[in-house]
Design a protein around this motif. Structure first.
Motif, short mmCIF file in Angstrom:
data_model
loop_
_atom_site.label_atom_id
_atom_site.label_comp_id
_atom_site.label_asym_id
_atom_site.label_seq_id
_atom_site.Cartn_x
_atom_site.Cartn_y
_atom_site.Cartn_z
N VAL A 187 65.61 45.58 20.00
CA VAL A 187 64.23 45.84 19.57
C VAL A 187 63.90 44.98 18.36
CG1 VAL A 187 62.55 47.60 18.92
CG2 VAL A 187 64.48 48.22 20.39
N VAL A 188 62.86 44.18 18.47
CA VAL A 188 62.41 43.31 17.38
C VAL A 188 61.29 44.02 16.63
CG1 VAL A 188 61.47 41.06 16.75
CG2 VAL A 188 63.03 41.27 18.71
N GLY A 189 61.51 44.29 15.35
CA GLY A 189 60.56 45.09 14.57
C GLY A 189 59.40 44.30 14.00
N ARG A 190 58.67 44.94 13.10
CA ARG A 190 57.49 44.33 12.49
C ARG A 190 57.91 43.46 11.31
NH1 ARG A 190 56.94 49.68 13.25
NH2 ARG A 190 55.47 50.39 14.84
N PRO A 191 57.22 42.34 11.10
CA PRO A 191 57.57 41.45 9.99
C PRO A 191 57.17 42.03 8.64
CG PRO A 191 55.60 40.65 11.11
CD PRO A 191 56.11 41.82 11.91
N VAL A 212 70.74 43.90 29.76
CA VAL A 212 70.23 43.64 28.42
C VAL A 212 68.71 43.52 28.48
CG1 VAL A 212 70.23 42.04 26.47
CG2 VAL A 212 72.34 42.40 27.77
N LYS A 213 68.03 44.22 27.56
CA LYS A 213 66.57 44.15 27.48
C LYS A 213 66.14 43.67 26.10
CE LYS A 213 65.81 47.93 30.79
NZ LYS A 213 65.18 49.28 30.98
N LEU A 214 64.98 43.06 26.04
CA LEU A 214 64.39 42.60 24.78
C LEU A 214 63.04 43.27 24.62
CD1 LEU A 214 64.39 40.72 22.31
CD2 LEU A 214 63.41 38.94 23.77
N VAL A 215 62.86 44.01 23.52
CA VAL A 215 61.63 44.77 23.28
C VAL A 215 60.88 44.18 22.08
CG1 VAL A 215 60.67 47.03 22.67
CG2 VAL A 215 62.61 46.88 24.25
N LYS A 216 59.63 43.90 22.29
CA LYS A 216 58.75 43.35 21.25
C LYS A 216 57.80 44.45 20.78
CE LYS A 216 54.85 40.08 21.15
NZ LYS A 216 54.16 39.05 21.96
N THR A 217 57.79 44.73 19.48
CA THR A 217 56.94 45.79 18.95
C THR A 217 55.62 45.28 18.38
OG1 THR A 217 58.03 45.68 16.79
CG2 THR A 217 58.94 47.22 18.41
N MET A 236 50.04 46.83 17.69
CA MET A 236 49.91 46.71 19.12
C MET A 236 51.03 47.49 19.79
SD MET A 236 51.39 42.91 20.03
CE MET A 236 51.43 43.27 21.77
N GLY A 237 50.94 47.68 21.11
CA GLY A 237 51.95 48.44 21.82
C GLY A 237 53.22 47.66 22.01
N VAL A 238 54.23 48.37 22.49
CA VAL A 238 55.52 47.76 22.71
C VAL A 238 55.50 46.94 24.00
CG1 VAL A 238 57.94 48.24 23.22
CG2 VAL A 238 56.75 49.57 21.47
N ALA A 239 56.03 45.72 23.95
CA ALA A 239 56.15 44.87 25.12
C ALA A 239 57.63 44.63 25.38
CB ALA A 239 55.43 43.55 24.91
N THR A 240 57.99 44.62 26.66
CA THR A 240 59.37 44.43 27.04
C THR A 240 59.50 43.26 27.99
OG1 THR A 240 59.67 46.84 26.87
CG2 THR A 240 61.43 45.59 27.96
N ALA A 241 60.55 42.49 27.83
CA ALA A 241 60.81 41.40 28.76
C ALA A 241 60.99 41.98 30.16
CB ALA A 241 62.06 40.63 28.35
N PRO A 242 60.53 41.27 31.20
CA PRO A 242 60.65 41.76 32.57
C PRO A 242 62.08 42.18 32.90
CG PRO A 242 59.36 39.74 32.50
CD PRO A 242 59.93 39.94 31.13
N SER A 243 62.23 43.38 33.46
CA SER A 243 63.56 43.90 33.79
C SER A 243 63.99 43.39 35.16
CB SER A 243 63.54 45.44 33.80
OG SER A 243 63.16 45.93 32.54
N PRO A 244 65.29 43.30 35.39
CA PRO A 244 65.77 42.93 36.71
C PRO A 244 65.42 43.99 37.72
CG PRO A 244 67.59 43.66 35.31
CD PRO A 244 66.37 43.55 34.44
#
Length: 341
Positions: free
Chosen positions: A290-294, A95-100, A1-9
Motif C-alpha cells: 500500500v502506497v500512502g499519501r505524500p 502480490v498486489k499494489l494499492v494506490k491511495t 481520492m479513493g483507493v486504486a489497485t493494480a489489476p489482479s490476476p
C-alpha cells in the motif's frame, strides 16, 4: 481520492501448468537472490587459474572501468522489467499494489518501504518490475529501489540487478537520482534494512525506524516528499528462527552485520514438490503493498536536527495511520499494532 489497485490476476482456478510456472517464477527469484552473486564471484576467481583466464581478466577490466556506473545512472532495462516471469512471481503469492492517492510527477519522492522481510518480494514485484503496472498506476514516476551497496561489488550480479533499476543505498547514489533535471524520480528505501530482517516473524509487525533518519535528511536536502509504504504479508512468506535480544546467537548476527552489511538469518519455506516438507520455496501468502499519501517536505540544504526530528515524527505517524487504515482489509487482526524499535 479513493483507493486504486493494480489489476489482479484472474481468480479462476489455476491449471496445473499455471501452478508450475508460478512456482518456477518464485523459486528462480529465491535462487537468484541467494546464490547468483556468490556463484559468479567464485566463477570469475576460479577461471583465472584455467585456460579460460582471459574471460575473467576482460571482465575485471570492464568492472574497473564501469565501477561508478551504479551510483551514476545505472543501466536500467525495460525489457528485463517487463519479462513474463515476473508476472508468474506476482501471481504465485499473489502480490498486489494499492494506490491511495495521486503522486503528481511534477516533483520527486522518497518512499519509505516497510517491512524489509527476508527477500523483499513485494517491493521487487511492484517497484523493480512492471508486473503490477507501476507506470500505469503512477504515470510519470520513475521508481528506483535502493539496496545494499555491497551487492554492486559482486561480478555479473551487479549488472543483473542494475537492469531492474536497483541502486546502491548510498548518499552519492541517491543524491544523483534526486538531482536530475527531470522530475518524477521516486527513490524507494527499505528503511529498516538488514537489521529489520531479523524481526521478520510471521504475524508480527516490528519495524526498525526510531533511529533511522537518513532518509528524512535525504528528502529535506532535495525537497522531495516523503511517502510511507507498507507491504502486508511480506513477513509471512517464510518462517524465521528468531533469537532473543541479548542472546549469543543474536549478538553473532549483529556482529556479522557490522562486518558484512547484512544479517545472516535462519529461515525456511516449503518444499518445491511437497507443501508439507521444508525447503526454499516461499509460502504462497498474499502480499499487498500500500502506497500512502505524500508528506510535503521543504528543501533545506543543511537541515537542522529539529527539522529532521519533526518530519521523522510526521512520517512515523503517517505510517502508523496507513497501517491502521488497511490492516483489516489485508487480513491483519484489528488488535494488531505496529511496533517501532
Amino acid at each position: 481520492m479513493g483507493v486504486a489497485t493494480a489489476p489482479s490476476p484472474p481468480t479462476t482456478s489455476k491449471t496445473l501448468q499455471k501452478q508450475h510456472l508460478e512456482a518456477v517464477g518464485a523459486y528462480q527469484y529465491v535462487l537468484t537472490f541467494l546464490f547468483m552473486g556468490p556463484f559468479f564471484s567464485l566463477l570469475v576467481f576460479v577461471l583465472l587459474f584455467t585456460s579460460l583466464w582471459t574471460f575473467s581478466v576482460v571482465y575485471l577490466v570492464w568492472l574497473y572501468v564501469d565501477w561508478d556506473t551504479p551510483s551514476q545512472g545505472g543501466r536500467r532495462s525495460e525489457w528485463i522489467r517487463n519479462q513474463a516471469i515476473w508476472r508468474q512471481l506476482r501471481d504465485y503469492y499473489p502480490v498486489k499494489l494499492v494506490k491511495t492517492t495521486e503522486l503528481p510527477p511534477d516533483q520527486n519522492y522518497v518512499l519509505g518501504a516497510h517491512p524489509h522481510g527476508i527477500m523483499c518480494a513485494g517491493f521487487l514485484c511492484n517497484f523493480s518490475t512492471e508486473s503490477n503496472g507501476f507506470s500505469q498506476l503512477f504515470p510519470g514516476l520513475r521508481p528506483w529501489l535502493a539496496v545494499l551497496a555491497g551487492l554492486f561489488y559482486l561480478p555479473v550480479y551487479r549488472d543483473y540487478i542494475m537492469s531492474f533499476g536497483l541502486r546502491p543505498v548510498s548518499r552519492q547514489s541517491l543524491d544523483f537520482i534526486l538531482s536530475q533535471p527531470q522530475l518524477g524520480q521516486a527513490v524507494v528505501i527499505m528503511v529498516g534494512g538488514a537489521h529489520e530482517a531479523l524481526y521478520s516473524v510471521p504475524g508480527e509487525h516490528c519495524l526498525t525506524l526510531q533511529k533511522r533518519k537518513g532518509f528524512v535528511r535525504l528528502a529535506l536536502r532535495h525537497g522531495a516528499s516523503l511517502v510511507p509504504v507498507y507491504s502486508f504479508g511480506e513477513n509471512d512468506i517464510f518462517r524465521l528462527k528468531a533469537f532473543a535480544t541479548g542472546s549469543w546467537q543474536h549478538w553473532c548476527q549483529l556482529t556479522f552485520k557490522k562486518l558484512m552489511g547484512f544479517s545472516p538469518c535462519i529461515f525456511w519455506g516449503r518444499g518445491l514438490f511437497s507443501a508439507t516438507s521444508w525447503g526454499l520455496l516461499p509460502f504462497a501468502v498474499p502480499i499487498t503493498t500500500v502506497v500512502g499519501r505524500p508528506i510535503p517536505v521543504p528543501q533545506r540544504l543543511r537541515p537542522t536536527e529539529e527539522e529532521v526530528n519533526h518530519y521523522h515524527a510526521l512520517y512515523m505517524k503517517a505510517l502508523e495511520q496507513l497501517f491502521e487504515e488497511h490492516k483489516e482489509s489485508c487480513g491483519v487482526p484489528a488488535s494488531t499494532c505496529l511496533t517501532f524499535i
